[in-house]
Design a protein around this motif. Structure first.
Motif, PDB file in Angstrom:
ATOM      1  N   ASP A   1       0.822  -1.460  -0.232  1.00 15.13           N
ATOM      2  CA  ASP A   1       0.312   0.289   0.480  1.00 15.13           C
ATOM      3  C   ASP A   1       0.679   1.361  -0.083  1.00 15.13           C
ATOM      4  O   ASP A   1       1.472   1.395   1.222  1.00 15.13           O
ATOM      5  CB  ASP A   1      -0.682   0.413   1.105  1.00 15.13           C
ATOM      6  CG  ASP A   1      -1.655   1.319   1.276  1.00 15.13           C
ATOM      7  OD1 ASP A   1      -1.756   2.040   0.255  1.00 15.13           O
ATOM      8  OD2 ASP A   1      -2.202   1.597   2.410  1.00 15.13           O
ATOM      9  N   PRO A   2       1.262   2.267  -1.345  1.00 15.45           N
ATOM     10  CA  PRO A   2       2.098   2.958  -1.313  1.00 15.45           C
ATOM     11  C   PRO A   2       1.576   4.031  -0.286  1.00 15.45           C
ATOM     12  O   PRO A   2       2.682   5.110  -0.465  1.00 15.45           O
ATOM     13  CB  PRO A   2       2.202   2.970  -2.927  1.00 15.45           C
ATOM     14  CG  PRO A   2       0.458   2.770  -3.802  1.00 15.45           C
ATOM     15  CD  PRO A   2       0.359   1.610  -2.572  1.00 15.45           C
ATOM     16  N   GLU A   3       0.438   4.007  -0.329  1.00 17.16           N
ATOM     17  CA  GLU A   3      -0.264   5.317   0.548  1.00 17.16           C
ATOM     18  C   GLU A   3       0.210   5.386   1.992  1.00 17.16           C
ATOM     19  O   GLU A   3      -0.231   6.074   2.749  1.00 17.16           O
ATOM     20  CB  GLU A   3      -1.934   5.666   0.407  1.00 17.16           C
ATOM     21  CG  GLU A   3      -2.439   5.981  -1.221  1.00 17.16           C
ATOM     22  CD  GLU A   3      -1.822   6.989  -1.363  1.00 17.16           C
ATOM     23  OE1 GLU A   3      -1.898   8.410  -0.854  1.00 17.16           O
ATOM     24  OE2 GLU A   3      -1.401   6.987  -2.881  1.00 17.16           O
ATOM     25  N   ARG A   4       0.721   4.012   2.493  1.00 14.29           N
ATOM     26  CA  ARG A   4       1.039   4.206   4.310  1.00 14.29           C
ATOM     27  C   ARG A   4       1.678   4.671   4.538  1.00 14.29           C
ATOM     28  O   ARG A   4       1.295   5.018   5.958  1.00 14.29           O
ATOM     29  CB  ARG A   4       1.209   2.536   4.183  1.00 14.29           C
ATOM     30  CG  ARG A   4       0.923   2.295   6.059  1.00 14.29           C
ATOM     31  CD  ARG A   4       0.795   0.674   5.707  1.00 14.29           C
ATOM     32  NE  ARG A   4       2.667   0.296   5.848  1.00 14.29           N
ATOM     33  CZ  ARG A   4       3.506  -0.985   5.721  1.00 14.29           C
ATOM     34  NH1 ARG A   4       2.096  -1.878   5.131  1.00 14.29           N
ATOM     35  NH2 ARG A   4       4.639  -0.681   5.221  1.00 14.29           N
ATOM     36  N   SER A   5       2.537   5.539   3.706  1.00 14.74           N
ATOM     37  CA  SER A   5       4.034   5.448   4.232  1.00 14.74           C
ATOM     38  C   SER A   5       5.370   5.847   3.225  1.00 14.74           C
ATOM     39  O   SER A   5       5.048   5.179   2.107  1.00 14.74           O
ATOM     40  CB  SER A   5       4.330   4.785   5.795  1.00 14.74           C
ATOM     41  OG  SER A   5       5.724   4.015   5.236  1.00 14.74           O
ATOM     42  N   PRO A   6       5.281   6.998   3.329  1.00 19.77           N
ATOM     43  CA  PRO A   6       6.789   7.096   2.115  1.00 19.77           C
ATOM     44  C   PRO A   6       7.697   5.810   1.894  1.00 19.77           C
ATOM     45  O   PRO A   6       8.004   5.745   0.856  1.00 19.77           O
ATOM     46  CB  PRO A   6       7.624   8.097   2.313  1.00 19.77           C
ATOM     47  CG  PRO A   6       7.066   9.201   3.915  1.00 19.77           C
ATOM     48  CD  PRO A   6       6.203   8.091   4.378  1.00 19.77           C
ATOM     49  N   GLY A   7       7.808   5.250   2.806  1.00 18.84           N
ATOM     50  CA  GLY A   7       8.960   4.046   2.583  1.00 18.84           C
ATOM     51  C   GLY A   7       8.264   2.799   1.503  1.00 18.84           C
ATOM     52  O   GLY A   7       8.569   2.100   1.106  1.00 18.84           O
ATOM     53  N   ALA A   8       6.669   2.623   2.226  1.00 18.26           N
ATOM     54  CA  ALA A   8       5.448   1.654   1.613  1.00 18.26           C
ATOM     55  C   ALA A   8       5.742   2.358   0.240  1.00 18.26           C
ATOM     56  O   ALA A   8       5.865   1.170  -1.029  1.00 18.26           O
ATOM     57  CB  ALA A   8       4.206   1.859   2.342  1.00 18.26           C
ATOM     58  N   ALA A   9       5.577   3.482  -0.139  1.00 20.80           N
ATOM     59  CA  ALA A   9       5.570   4.133  -1.698  1.00 20.80           C
ATOM     60  C   ALA A   9       7.434   3.741  -2.520  1.00 20.80           C
ATOM     61  O   ALA A   9       7.131   3.369  -3.679  1.00 20.80           O
ATOM     62  CB  ALA A   9       5.003   5.545  -1.475  1.00 20.80           C
ATOM     63  N   PHE A  10       7.743   3.938  -1.751  1.00 20.28           N
ATOM     64  CA  PHE A  10       9.404   3.779  -1.567  1.00 20.28           C
ATOM     65  C   PHE A  10       9.062   1.561  -2.475  1.00 20.28           C
ATOM     66  O   PHE A  10       9.978   1.319  -3.857  1.00 20.28           O
ATOM     67  CB  PHE A  10      10.516   4.059  -0.657  1.00 20.28           C
ATOM     68  CG  PHE A  10      12.147   4.003  -1.518  1.00 20.28           C
ATOM     69  CD1 PHE A  10      12.596   4.590  -1.965  1.00 20.28           C
ATOM     70  CD2 PHE A  10      12.597   2.654  -1.613  1.00 20.28           C
ATOM     71  CE1 PHE A  10      14.267   4.782  -1.926  1.00 20.28           C
ATOM     72  CE2 PHE A  10      14.152   2.484  -2.139  1.00 20.28           C
ATOM     73  CZ  PHE A  10      14.490   2.927  -3.072  1.00 20.28           C
ATOM     74  N   GLY A  11       9.003   1.449  -1.314  1.00 23.29           N
ATOM     75  CA  GLY A  11       9.331   0.175  -1.633  1.00 23.29           C
ATOM     76  C   GLY A  11       8.487  -0.850  -2.906  1.00 23.29           C
ATOM     77  O   GLY A  11       8.692  -1.144  -3.842  1.00 23.29           O
ATOM     78  N   GLN A  12       6.690  -0.151  -3.071  1.00 23.57           N
ATOM     79  CA  GLN A  12       6.353  -0.022  -3.739  1.00 23.57           C
ATOM     80  C   GLN A  12       7.046  -0.247  -5.327  1.00 23.57           C
ATOM     81  O   GLN A  12       6.486  -0.718  -6.423  1.00 23.57           O
ATOM     82  CB  GLN A  12       4.703  -0.145  -3.827  1.00 23.57           C
ATOM     83  CG  GLN A  12       3.919   0.100  -4.381  1.00 23.57           C
ATOM     84  CD  GLN A  12       3.921   0.735  -5.860  1.00 23.57           C
ATOM     85  OE1 GLN A  12       4.133   1.822  -6.754  1.00 23.57           O
ATOM     86  NE2 GLN A  12       2.840   0.417  -6.954  1.00 23.57           N
ATOM     87  N   HIS A  13       7.688   1.063  -5.396  1.00 20.56           N
ATOM     88  CA  HIS A  13       8.122   1.492  -6.800  1.00 20.56           C
ATOM     89  C   HIS A  13       9.225   0.590  -7.289  1.00 20.56           C
ATOM     90  O   HIS A  13       9.513   0.178  -8.549  1.00 20.56           O
ATOM     91  CB  HIS A  13       8.741   2.747  -7.061  1.00 20.56           C
ATOM     92  CG  HIS A  13       9.145   4.319  -7.658  1.00 20.56           C
ATOM     93  ND1 HIS A  13       7.802   3.959  -8.517  1.00 20.56           N
ATOM     94  CD2 HIS A  13      10.166   4.572  -8.288  1.00 20.56           C
ATOM     95  CE1 HIS A  13       8.482   4.774 -10.206  1.00 20.56           C
ATOM     96  NE2 HIS A  13      10.120   4.585 -10.036  1.00 20.56           N
TER      97      HIS A  13
END
Length: 276
Positions: free
Chosen positions: A8-20
């Motif tokens: 879930d890239p909306e969860r946190s900047p870290g989650a967005a980094f991981g999703q990308h």
């Protein structure tokens, strides 16, 4: 792929980094081991970054840009991760907390976030901004997340919440007498709920107190458990029961040594009256 964790890239900047990172890896048809070899890391490390269990270092972000040929894309995303007010591991903890069937808390010095009034929480974050520890934007991020966490306690069925607070939590004035008085009333109301237990670990517990740092334990719907502990600069999630079980045992020992809920309410009433 079996057991592929949804991101879930909306969860946190870290989650967005991981999703990308995962998206670009998938586009190239690389496995985590393939990417690890190109970047000079292990496949386990890549997995931890993709799922948000670890935060990307500047070196990792630079290596990712080099492997994918993305200029400074990952370096910029990595700076956003590091500028968040949330400690490493905490976003993943919150994702588990909002679905946990049981929550166990131990805190020192301040009231745990789940039990804070908005005014008490604002005083804590305002103090951090004044010290330069976080920015105004980061303070807003913390307050928004806290509101979501507190709202999740009202789900049906409600989780069982066990809270053992060091005596310092209720003796330390935060935000002035008015804010603290309202916070004490909030604790009293929390203790009266049918799904909660509130205890204080008194100062004279001394060396019998099990923990020297805040600790959180979650029992998930499938009865598995995770633990989260943090220092001033770092948080850590623990999922392996070989390490979670000793923390749970220590928590049970602390509950036995701490004041009963009835005695803890007596302490609350003493604070209400301004008596030691």
């Amino acid at each position: 792929m079996l057991n592929r964790k949804e991101l879930d890239p909306e969860r946190s900047p870290g989650a967005a980094f991981g999703q990308h990172l995962r998206m670009l890896r998938d586009e190239r048809g690389w496995t985590q081991e393939d990417l690890a070899e190109r970047m000079g890391y292990s496949g386990t490390h890549i997995s931890a970054i993709e799922t948000g269990r670890r935060s990307p270092t500047p070196q990792f972000a630079h290596s990712a840009d080099k492997a994918f040929g993305t200029g400074d894309t990952f370096e910029r995303r990595g700076r956003a991760v590091r500028h968040t007010a949330l400690l490493e591991g905490f976003p993943e903890y919150v994702a588990n907390e909002v679905r946990a069937s049981e929550i166990r808390l131990f805190e020192l010095g301040i009231i745990p976030g789940l039990l804070q009034t908005p005014e008490y929480a604002a005083a804590i974050t305002t103090g951090a901004v004044r010290r330069g520890a976080i920015t105004e934007h980061q303070a807003e991020e913390r307050m928004t997340l806290l509101a979501k966490r507190q709202a999740s306690l009202e789900r049906d069925p409600a989780p069982l919440v066990y809270a053992v607070l060091d005596e310092s939590c209720i003796r330390r004035t935060v935000g002035g007498p008015g804010v603290m008085a309202a916070q004490v009333e909030r604790l009293a109301a929390f203790a009266e709920l049918p799904n909660t237990v509130l205890q204080f670990a008194p100062y004279d517990l001394g060396e019998r107190r099990s923990f020297d740092l805040p600790v959180r334990l979650l029992t998930l719907p499938d009865r598995s458990m995770v633990a989260y502990a943090e220092s001033a600069q770092q948080g850590r999630m623990e999922r392996d029961m070989r390490f979670v079980q000793p923390i749970l045992t220590a928590y049970h020992q602390l509950q036995v040594e701490a004041l009963s809920q009835a005695a803890s309410m007596t302490m609350i009433n003493q604070v209400r009256k301004g008596t030691p």
